[in-house]
Design a protein around this motif. Structure first.
Motif, PDB file in Angstrom:
ATOM      1  N   HIS A  20       0.811  -1.106   0.142  1.00  0.00           N
ATOM      2  CA  HIS A  20       0.053  -0.101   0.038  1.00  0.00           C
ATOM      3  C   HIS A  20       0.858   1.321   0.084  1.00  0.00           C
ATOM      4  CE1 HIS A  20      -3.837  -1.989   0.482  1.00  0.00           C
ATOM      5  NE2 HIS A  20      -3.548  -2.766   1.260  1.00  0.00           N
ATOM      6  N   GLY A  21       2.220   1.026  -0.241  1.00  0.00           N
ATOM      7  CA  GLY A  21       2.897   2.323  -0.379  1.00  0.00           C
ATOM      8  C   GLY A  21       3.267   2.738   0.897  1.00  0.00           C
ATOM      9  N   GLY A  22       3.913   4.262   0.729  1.00  0.00           N
ATOM     10  CA  GLY A  22       4.408   4.762   2.147  1.00  0.00           C
ATOM     11  C   GLY A  22       2.988   5.638   2.637  1.00  0.00           C
ATOM     12  N   SER A  23       3.271   6.355   3.593  1.00  0.00           N
ATOM     13  CA  SER A  23       2.542   7.128   4.383  1.00  0.00           C
ATOM     14  C   SER A  23       2.792   8.722   4.214  1.00  0.00           C
ATOM     15  CB  SER A  23       2.485   6.800   5.850  1.00  0.00           C
ATOM     16  OG  SER A  23       3.730   6.820   6.133  1.00  0.00           O
ATOM     17  N   ASN A  24       3.540   9.424   5.240  1.00  0.00           N
ATOM     18  CA  ASN A  24       3.535  10.844   5.082  1.00  0.00           C
ATOM     19  C   ASN A  24       5.023  11.000   4.745  1.00  0.00           C
ATOM     20  OD1 ASN A  24       0.758  11.415   5.530  1.00  0.00           O
ATOM     21  ND2 ASN A  24       1.204  10.978   7.368  1.00  0.00           N
ATOM     22  N   THR A  27       9.119  13.133  -0.267  1.00  0.00           N
ATOM     23  CA  THR A  27       9.057  12.547  -1.698  1.00  0.00           C
ATOM     24  C   THR A  27       9.762  13.635  -2.507  1.00  0.00           C
ATOM     25  OG1 THR A  27       6.712  13.078  -2.154  1.00  0.00           O
ATOM     26  CG2 THR A  27       7.150  10.834  -1.240  1.00  0.00           C
ATOM     27  N   ASP A 553      -1.418   1.281  -4.156  1.00  0.00           N
ATOM     28  CA  ASP A 553      -2.064   0.261  -3.324  1.00  0.00           C
ATOM     29  C   ASP A 553      -2.839  -0.749  -4.331  1.00  0.00           C
ATOM     30  OD1 ASP A 553      -4.128   1.768  -4.457  1.00  0.00           O
ATOM     31  OD2 ASP A 553      -4.965   2.397  -2.533  1.00  0.00           O
ATOM     32  N   ASP A 603       2.420   7.644  -1.707  1.00  0.00           N
ATOM     33  CA  ASP A 603       1.230   7.061  -0.878  1.00  0.00           C
ATOM     34  C   ASP A 603      -0.035   6.941  -1.368  1.00  0.00           C
ATOM     35  OD1 ASP A 603       0.593   9.558  -1.015  1.00  0.00           O
ATOM     36  OD2 ASP A 603       0.875  10.306   0.881  1.00  0.00           O
ATOM     37  N   LYS A 605      -2.062   9.160  -2.248  1.00  0.00           N
ATOM     38  CA  LYS A 605      -3.162  10.265  -2.141  1.00  0.00           C
ATOM     39  C   LYS A 605      -3.273  11.241  -2.929  1.00  0.00           C
ATOM     40  CE  LYS A 605      -2.686   9.257   2.962  1.00  0.00           C
ATOM     41  NZ  LYS A 605      -2.296   9.940   4.309  1.00  0.00           N
TER      42      LYS A 605
END
Length: 706
Positions: A20-24, A27, A553, A603, A605
């Motif tokens: 599901h990749g990274g969060s915060n 990058t 994700d 992430d 988003k």
């Protein structure tokens, strides 16, 4: 061809994905700008009173930044004089005072430079005149004063154009205000009080203004403008009209010329401007404004002053003497020439001094004795260090990332962020993000790159011509860039124009576009074996679905499509689940607009993409190398909210990618320097109108003076 097992797997794929990749985490976004890495611009000046053989070209700007669109103020306001050191004020001859646009860290500012020179003769003492024979430069003294930029505008990023001082006010163009309408230009004229920083918008909110010119008295400002009809997508001539308004507050605004751009004042009642005539030649025109009485198109007389047979544009005026940029038949370069309106005679200015260099956007000193312009620094078309990664300032509140312009097309990051694959036609390359380890991994003509997330060193690309029809032979290949043989494994075999591969986050599948049905639609195939290992058609219809990117994700695939107006060239961004459900529109640029090359953040988003949502930021002919509609880099949340503009310029920004690591915002040079000035001029200036069309159409433009 459709595999039932593959369909069932894809139906549940986006729910079952474990990655599901990274969060915060911080990058990096990198993008490409067409030709921009070669714009090593500085501002130069030449005297108008010496024969070209004796003229000395003086460089006025620092030789480090990208410096362009200058202006010689007739005097400096007290607030600026107080910011100059005593040595500048006490020298025995006046220095050059230059106001200009400078691009530093990818952001535009307006600077004042006060520049004076020491001579090579007379024991190194200051010459009393820069026109003296021995005034060839040995010492340059420069004081730089920022006038308007990110620091002076409360963090606004903006593009400035043709800055002018009027008393304590600076008049300039900025693009920091969103009109809220897709494909409407953000360009507007502003006035900033240099002492207080108080800024006033002079352009009405319903229109876009370009290329402001302030009259000699300072009372009037002329602009090239278009109104509520907006931009029609033309990248050669914007179809602007000339308006004038009171400089102090933008009031008394009135149209004085239909169809014209780049206004320049000869005096307070005479305007010069350029337009492309029906005979195909760009020419300069004169408009005489009524000194007393009501202004308007009907009360203003216009006439063509430069003849057909050459292109003449971006005029500057000193009464009835013009400085114009020209492109003559048989010449590959723009040059600055003087044109006497009364005699109709041209005088070459820059060609004898630097014959194989483009010279852009001339401007006069107040007394007419000097003409300034910008060109690439260096001998001929110049050599110098070019940047692999050029940091670009931005004010996006979230997420946290660094932003870079990359010197290559279709970049993509390796899964660990240490390497970047890219295309430099022809061929595919890989380089470490610090500029080291450059290697060519394919000799093929290719476009689009994407790394396999699981198999180390595997890069996917499309081999074949870009911008091609559905039946053109283009195939998806895999390259192991760490294998010395670097052989290509062909993954598509059953169709034409297969391009823009993007692997799923588990590395098992590849989504791509294909023209195998006669239309460009999306397909999913096995990543290891290609379409022989399984193929699933994701979209279907008589349109073009393309430029696809799989979310980290696994739940979504973003892509560009003209499905709402097939064949029109108008593309919007869409999202779809890998099983073909959940189709929804994410972004629409505007009527006839383009949103392209989406790429998910690590992430998932946000999505970065390129678009002409912000319209045009400057008159196209005032810049070199424009082949397609302008694009700027934007990001948006994957739910379609919080659209944010990241770049503000008049270049074509495109093919962005989003990397998993944070690269410190510092320029990274190519180790071997590189060619600093290899750009081309606007392609439409390379074509001379035919003599037949010229002779037949002269009457359709205003008459030449007798």
């Amino acid at each position: 061809m459709k595999s039932p097992a593959l369909f069932i797997l894809l139906l549940f794929f986006y729910h079952a994905s474990a990655d599901h990749g990274g969060s915060n985490a911080q990058t990096t976004i990198v993008f490409t700008t067409l030709g921009r890495s070669s714009y090593a611009f500085d501002i130069y000046t030449l005297p108008t009173s010496l024969p070209p053989s004796k003229a000395v070209e003086l460089q006025l700007t620092d030789g480090e930044s990208v410096n362009f669109n200058g202006y010689f103020p007739s005097s400096l306001p007290p607030s600026l004089v107080s910011r100059l050191p005593d040595p500048v004020l006490s020298i025995n001859t006046s220095p050059f005072h230059l106001v200009y646009v400078t691009e530093r860290n990818g952001s535009h500012h307006v600077f004042l430079d006060s520049v004076y020179y020491g001579g090579s003769g007379n024991g190194g003492k200051r010459k009393r005149s820069l026109l003296e024979e021995e005034s060839r430069v040995s010492v340059v003294n420069r004081v730089q004063v920022p006038l308007v930029g990110v620091e002076q505008t409360g963090g606004r990023v903006s593009m400035k154009d043709k800055p002018t001082l009027v008393g304590e006010s600076l008049i300039y163009v900025s693009t920091h205000e969103d009109p809220g309408v897709g494909r409407a230009s953000w360009a507007a004229v502003y006035s900033t009080q240099l002492g207080s920083g108080l800024t006033r918008r002079l352009t009405p909110y319903s229109v876009a203004d370009f290329s402001p010119a302030v009259s000699p008295s300072g009372v009037w400002t002329a602009v090239a403008s278009y109104g509520e009809t907006g931009w029609d997508g033309d990248v050669e001539e914007l179809g602007t009209d000339i308006y004038v308004f009171l400089t102090r507050d933008g009031s008394n605004r009135v149209k004085v010329v239909e169809h014209g751009g780049w206004p320049a004042w000869g005096d307070d009642s005479t305007l010069y401007f350029h337009r492309r005539c029906h005979d195909g030649w760009w020419s300069v025109f004169m408009a005489v404004l009524r000194e007393n009485g009501e202004l308007g198109v009907e009360s203003v007389s216009t006439q063509r002053v430069t003849p057909p047979g050459l292109h003449a544009f971006t005029p500057a005026a000193n009464k009835r003497l013009l400085a114009v940029a020209t492109r003559r038949p048989g010449s590959d370069y723009r040059h600055i020439e003087l044109f006497d309106v009364d005699s109709g005679r041209f005088t070459e200015l820059t060609k004898p001094v630097s014959p194989k260099t483009h010279h852009l956007n001339p401007f006069f000193s107040p007394d007419g004795s000097w003409v300034g312009y910008h060109k690439c620094r260096g001998t001929g078309n110049g050599k110098g260090n070019t940047l692999l990664l050029e940091t670009v300032q931005h004010q996006a509140p979230e997420p946290e990332f660094s932003l870079f312009r990359f010197d290559g097309s279709f970049p993509s990051f390796s899964p660990d962020g240490s390497r970047i694959a890219y295309v430099d036609f022809p061929g595919v390359y890989v380089v470490n993000h610090d500029g080291s380890g450059l290697k060519k991994v394919s000799e093929e003509t290719a476009f689009s790159t994407a790394w396999d997330p699981k198999r180390k060193g595997v890069v996917y690309t499309s081999v074949g011509p870009d911008f091609a029809s559905e039946t053109t032979a283009v195939d998806i290949v895999a390259i192991n860039v760490d294998d010395e043989s670097r052989s290509l494994k062909k993954l598509t075999v059953g169709g034409k124009n297969n391009a823009f591969p993007s692997p799923s986050p588990d590395g098992k599948w590849i989504v791509f576009r294909s023209g195998r049905s006669g239309h460009k639609n999306l397909y999913i195939m096995d990543a290891l074996e290609g379409e022989t290992g399984g193929l699933f058609r994701l979209t279907e219809g008589p349109w073009s679905d393309t430029m696809c990117n799989w979310s980290p994700d696994g739940e979504w695939i973003a892509f560009a499509s003209d499905r709402e107006s097939p064949g029109s060239g108008s593309f919007e961004l869409f999202l779809i689940h890998p099983n073909g459900t959940g189709l929804r529109k994410l972004v629409q640029s505007g009527t006839g607009g383009r949103t392209n090359h989406p790429w998910f953040s690590p992430d998932g988003k946000h999505i970065v993409f390129t678009t002409d949502y912000g319209g045009v930021s400057a008159e196209p002919i005032s810049n070199p190398h424009h082949y397609q509609p302008y694009g700027e880099i934007f990001i948006i949340r994957s739910d379609g909210s919080e659209l944010q503009r990241l770049t503000h310029n008049s270049y074509e920004d495109g093919t962005p990618t989003w990397g998993p690591i944070y690269i410190q915002p510092k320029d990274i040079e190519w180790p071997d320097g590189g060619d600093a000035c290899s750009f081309e001029d606007c392609h439409w200036l390379n074509i001379s109108p035919t003599s037949k069309s010229s002779n037949a159409s002269i009457a359709q433009c205003a008459h030449l003076p007798k």
